[in-house]
Design an enzyme around this catalytic site. Structure first.
Site, PDB file in Angstrom:
ATOM      1  CG  HIS A   1      -0.161   0.401   2.606  1.00 28.01           C
ATOM      2  ND1 HIS A   1       0.542  -0.497   3.200  1.00 28.01           N
ATOM      3  CD2 HIS A   1      -0.154   1.457   3.159  1.00 28.01           C
ATOM      4  CE1 HIS A   1       0.969  -0.030   4.198  1.00 28.01           C
ATOM      5  NE2 HIS A   1       0.549   1.163   4.437  1.00 28.01           N
ATOM      6  NE  ARG A   2       4.881   1.328   4.599  1.00 28.80           N
ATOM      7  CZ  ARG A   2       4.307   1.811   5.590  1.00 28.80           C
ATOM      8  NH1 ARG A   2       4.269   3.206   5.112  1.00 28.80           N
ATOM      9  NH2 ARG A   2       4.070   1.493   6.756  1.00 28.80           N
TER      10      ARG A   2
END
Length: 362
Positions: free
Chosen positions: A209-210
């Site tokens: 998700h980064r």
């Protein structure tokens, strides 16, 4: 004692559930304690918000500030403006915040400027990486917190080095683990379990998700292709945001082992974690749950705010380079998982400790 509890995003919901349970237990014992639940609306997708309230038996919020998305500054400002009005209308003895999202920092600032005490659950953790918005949120929140509740002795030491009052720094354990223990008998297989012929240890969980990993399509595709080739006999279950999946479909990219699924609710996701062969992630929080469940975790980051998971052997920080992951994961496949354990006080009773301490301080 009146407590206002702040929840804004998925990790917050998981952390407040056992705290509310602990308060209700004290109420049933006849103690004078009440709570008001404020949902800031920072996460407003049903799979990221409502589902967790339903699954974890969290009561409906007393108010939803409905701030939704925006830039870091826009979202933080919107939370502060809305929560200031809420706090004026509903004064409290204490504002309790959890974790490190924008809601945590914003509501702490509003509370302190309103001369209201702040308790921070999961205080003191540090990654040392100021490029992470969460790290800034942690530092600012801890700088004005009155009561600190930590998940590890290293987090407590971080606070003491900064000059926090030792009388107000309390190592209590991990509320995320409270939630896990309280719901372990309720976890269930997701709808796609049989469709993809999943069974214990025949798949790996992947979460990304980064921004550095998912925002640039070409680098994301390169990363996924590399992970796809790590093992030939394992499936890879990747809960992916619909927007990211749509971008990948436009690229007409095929993967041999990766199965894309929608974001999962808590009970389904914990079932997937518990029965997996291993986890590859760029999250910090997942390494806590894998530690207790005894699942090898490989974190694609250069640092972690949860060093106890690596020290105890359950989590391996592999950096952000795909080649590093190939080397480390290859060693795991050949030699097996490292010996690991469970950190002190990760026993499912952290929330009870927190509420007992707060009642003693009123």
């Amino acid at each position: 004692m009146k407590i206002t509890i702040i929840a804004g995003a998925r990790p917050n919901f998981i952390k407040i559930a056992p705290i509310i349970n602990a308060i209700q237990k004290k109420q049933n014992e006849g103690l004078n304690i009440s709570f008001r639940l404020v949902h800031t609306g920072q996460h407003y997708d049903k799979n990221l918000s409502d589902t967790f309230f339903e699954e974890l038996n969290i009561p409906q919020p007393d108010v939803n500030l409905e701030v939704k998305s925006g830039s870091q500054a826009e979202q933080t400002a919107a939370i502060m403006v809305a929560f200031e009005k809420e706090l004026i209308q509903n004064p409290t003895d204490l504002v309790l915040v959890v974790g490190d999202v924008n809601s945590t920092m914003a509501c702490s600032i509003v509370a302190k400027k309103s001369h209201t005490k702040v308790a921070h659950v999961e205080a003191g953790i540090r990654s040392g990486d100021l490029t992470m918005p969460e790290e800034i949120n942690r530092m600012l929140t801890d700088s004005i917190t009155d009561y600190f509740f930590t998940t590890s002795t290293s987090a407590s030491e971080n606070l003491l080095k900064l000059g926090s009052d030792p009388q107000n720094v309390h190592f209590v354990g991990n509320v995320m683990i409270d939630t896990l223990y309280q719901n372990i008998n309720r976890i269930s297989a997701p709808d796609f379990w049989n469709d993809h012929q999943l069974h214990e240890k025949n798949y790996i969980i992947l979460t990304l998700h980064r921004p550095a990993n998912v925002d640039e399509v070409s680098s994301l595709i390169e990363l996924l292709h590399g992970i796809d080739l790590l093992v030939n006999d394992k499936k890879i279950i990747f809960p992916i945001h619909p927007r990211t999946q749509a971008i990948l479909k436009e690229s007409k990219t095929d993967f041999k082992n990766i199965i894309f699924v929608s974001p999962q609710g808590y009970l389904n996701f914990m079932y997937l974690i518990k029965n997996s062969f291993a986890v590859i992630t760029d999250s910090g929080g997942i390494s806590e749950e894998t530690t207790v469940l005894g699942i090898p975790c490989f974190t694609m980051r250069d640092n972690t705010e949860r060093p106890e998971t690596e020290t105890i052997g359950s989590n391996t920080i592999v950096g952000t380079a795909l080649e590093n992951l190939k080397t480390v994961f290859g060693s795991f496949l050949q030699n097996g998982a490292r010996k690991s354990g469970i950190p002190d006080l990760w026993d499912g009773k952290a929330s009870e400790r927190i509420i007992s301490i707060l009642l003693d301080k009123k």
